[in-house]
Design a protein around this motif. Structure first.
Motif, mmCIF file in Angstrom:
data_model
loop_
_atom_site.group_PDB
_atom_site.id
_atom_site.type_symbol
_atom_site.label_atom_id
_atom_site.label_comp_id
_atom_site.label_asym_id
_atom_site.label_seq_id
_atom_site.Cartn_x
_atom_site.Cartn_y
_atom_site.Cartn_z
ATOM 1 N N VAL A 118 22.647 24.499 35.438
ATOM 2 C CA VAL A 118 24.307 25.371 35.293
ATOM 3 C C VAL A 118 25.564 24.453 36.483
ATOM 4 N N ARG A 119 24.431 24.538 37.405
ATOM 5 C CA ARG A 119 25.352 23.834 38.133
ATOM 6 C C ARG A 119 26.354 22.547 37.647
ATOM 7 N N ALA A 120 25.417 21.894 37.339
ATOM 8 C CA ALA A 120 25.441 20.135 37.019
ATOM 9 C C ALA A 120 26.518 19.863 36.062
ATOM 10 N N SER A 121 26.403 21.489 34.661
ATOM 11 C CA SER A 121 27.510 22.056 33.749
ATOM 12 C C SER A 121 28.868 21.780 34.314
ATOM 13 N N ILE A 122 29.013 22.229 35.234
ATOM 14 C CA ILE A 122 30.299 23.095 35.678
ATOM 15 C C ILE A 122 30.891 21.686 36.306
ATOM 16 N N LEU A 123 30.117 21.050 36.723
ATOM 17 C CA LEU A 123 30.638 19.837 37.798
ATOM 18 C C LEU A 123 31.768 19.175 36.806
ATOM 19 N N ARG A 124 30.389 18.621 35.942
ATOM 20 C CA ARG A 124 30.924 18.142 34.496
ATOM 21 C C ARG A 124 31.826 18.195 33.850
ATOM 22 N N ASP A 125 32.073 20.093 33.890
ATOM 23 C CA ASP A 125 33.223 20.627 33.053
ATOM 24 C C ASP A 125 34.962 20.119 33.962
ATOM 25 N N LEU A 126 34.599 20.141 35.710
ATOM 26 C CA LEU A 126 35.511 20.295 36.483
ATOM 27 C C LEU A 126 35.587 17.531 36.736
ATOM 28 N N LEU A 127 34.969 17.568 36.183
ATOM 29 C CA LEU A 127 35.212 16.434 36.320
ATOM 30 C C LEU A 127 35.517 15.586 34.823
ATOM 31 N N ASN A 128 35.357 16.562 33.859
ATOM 32 C CA ASN A 128 36.509 16.118 32.855
ATOM 33 C C ASN A 128 37.139 16.567 32.726
ATOM 34 N N GLY A 129 37.755 17.907 33.323
ATOM 35 C CA GLY A 129 39.307 18.063 32.859
ATOM 36 C C GLY A 129 39.092 19.248 32.466
ATOM 37 N N THR A 207 23.890 36.067 58.297
ATOM 38 C CA THR A 207 23.289 35.998 56.862
ATOM 39 C C THR A 207 23.954 36.431 55.942
ATOM 40 N N GLY A 208 24.080 36.084 54.960
ATOM 41 C CA GLY A 208 25.183 37.100 54.055
ATOM 42 C C GLY A 208 25.181 36.368 52.315
ATOM 43 N N ILE A 209 26.417 36.298 52.326
ATOM 44 C CA ILE A 209 26.257 35.788 50.879
ATOM 45 C C ILE A 209 27.561 34.666 50.954
ATOM 46 N N VAL A 210 27.689 33.647 49.908
ATOM 47 C CA VAL A 210 28.509 33.100 50.135
ATOM 48 C C VAL A 210 29.312 32.503 48.254
ATOM 49 N N ALA A 211 30.596 32.479 48.570
ATOM 50 C CA ALA A 211 31.007 32.857 46.991
ATOM 51 C C ALA A 211 32.421 32.003 46.904
ATOM 52 N N LEU A 212 32.006 31.155 46.153
ATOM 53 C CA LEU A 212 32.551 29.197 45.518
ATOM 54 C C LEU A 212 33.782 29.461 44.192
ATOM 55 N N THR A 213 34.846 30.094 44.836
ATOM 56 C CA THR A 213 35.706 29.985 43.380
ATOM 57 C C THR A 213 37.061 28.873 43.009
ATOM 58 N N GLU A 214 37.820 28.599 42.546
ATOM 59 C CA GLU A 214 38.611 27.862 42.363
ATOM 60 C C GLU A 214 39.727 27.013 43.726
ATOM 61 N N LYS A 215 40.006 28.540 44.501
ATOM 62 C CA LYS A 215 40.748 28.104 45.538
ATOM 63 C C LYS A 215 39.904 28.151 47.030
ATOM 64 N N ILE A 269 33.881 21.102 46.315
ATOM 65 C CA ILE A 269 34.744 21.221 47.031
ATOM 66 C C ILE A 269 35.434 19.889 46.888
ATOM 67 N N LYS A 270 35.033 18.582 47.000
ATOM 68 C CA LYS A 270 35.349 17.887 47.415
ATOM 69 C C LYS A 270 36.397 17.424 45.850
ATOM 70 N N ASN A 271 36.131 17.492 44.964
ATOM 71 C CA ASN A 271 36.840 17.753 43.116
ATOM 72 C C ASN A 271 37.557 18.251 42.957
ATOM 73 N N ILE A 272 37.840 19.967 43.308
ATOM 74 C CA ILE A 272 38.374 20.746 42.542
ATOM 75 C C ILE A 272 39.589 21.161 43.851
ATOM 76 N N SER A 273 39.572 20.007 45.441
ATOM 77 C CA SER A 273 40.868 20.427 46.453
ATOM 78 C C SER A 273 41.801 19.020 46.242
ATOM 79 N N GLU A 274 40.727 17.910 44.924
ATOM 80 C CA GLU A 274 41.605 16.742 44.729
ATOM 81 C C GLU A 274 42.555 17.170 44.080
#
Length: 274
Positions: A118-129, A207-215, A269-274
């Motif tokens: 699923v994470r790999a498919s998220i990266l594909r969507d990100l790279l494809n715009g 020790t806790g939770i990490v969340a990633l959003t678009e920003k 992070i690298k791709n969404i911040s560029e």
């Protein structure tokens, strides 16, 4: 006399198992792995019922059989990701393999393989715009207050946060004596503190939770909570089981998040911040 752990029959005097049982067991595991991997893209030649029967006849337990199938899935997934991107066709093959195996999604995610897909498919969507969709189902409330314009993309639990600490000591200092050398001249040894020596170490913080959003990347725990804007990150280092981040700021300390997918976090992070 001991019992053979494979066939559960007497192994004989001074023996722990039957050699032929062990060979049959190992041969079956190897054959199941080979058959599942080699026929991954041709499911017409892959009969899971036969593989399951072979496992049963060869003393391979149900849980071991499930592990072999899910591990075969993960091995193929890693092959697909050798070029850094999971294509839609490859994702469809993975999904077909999982469905035909008649095993639950939980089996395939014991080794994180389904979530990695699923994470790999998220990266594909990100790279494809394409629009990045939230593919997570969260039960309960999250300890984050997201901004109105951002959505949860991924969540990691039981994440260990480490921070870099720098300690400065001085070598070659004096005892603070004041010695008279000549009239009107004093050599004050306490004015010479020696040279500073800095030592750096990474210390556990929480020790806790990490969340990633678009920003942002968010972290929440019982003792420390914060968010970091991707545009404020000046260095990012991926590890096999984590990621290191340094944000902009004179007093900012390098931080390491352990127990996250370093490959995914780095690329996201690298791709969404560029």
């Amino acid at each position: 006399m001991g019992k053979c752990p494979y066939c559960n029959k007497s192994a004989g005097i001074f023996k722990k198992h039957h050699k032929e049982c062990e060979e049959k067991y190992n041969r079956a595991k190897a054959n199941i792995t080979k058959t599942a991997t080699e026929n991954f893209e041709d499911l017409n030649n892959l009969n899971f019922d036969q593989l399951k029967e072979l496992a049963k006849e060869s003393y391979v337990s149900e849980s071991e059989y499930q592990d072999i199938i899910s591990e075969s899935y993960l091995n193929v997934l890693d092959q697909y990701l050798d070029d850094g991107v999971l294509s839609k066709e490859e994702e469809d093959r993975l999904e077909s393999f999982m469905k035909n195996s008649n095993l639950s999604q939980e089996v395939f995610d014991k080794n994180d393989s389904l979530s990695k897909t699923v994470r790999a498919s998220i990266l594909r969507d990100l790279l494809n715009g394409d629009e990045i969709k939230n593919r997570l189902k969260v039960n309960g409330n999250l300890p984050f207050k997201f901004q109105k314009s951002e959505n949860l993309i991924w969540l990691f639990q039981n994440v260990e946060l480490f921070e870099q600490r720098i300690k400065t000591t001085y070598k070659g200092g004096s005892q603070g004596l004041s010695l008279r050398i000549a009239k009107g001249i004093y050599y004050r040894t306490n004015s010479f503190r020696g040279h500073p020596v800095k030592t750096t170490k990474i210390v556990p913080i929480a020790t806790g939770i990490v969340a990633l959003t678009e920003k942002h990347i968010y972290f929440a725990s019982s003792i420390k909570n914060f968010r970091i804007n991707y545009n404020k990150i000046i260095t990012i280092d991926p590890y096999s089981d984590g990621i290191g981040i340094t944000k902009d700021g004179v007093t900012a300390k390098p931080q390491v998040f352990k127990n996250v997918d370093g490959w995914f976090c780095y690329n996201f992070i690298k791709n969404i911040s560029e």
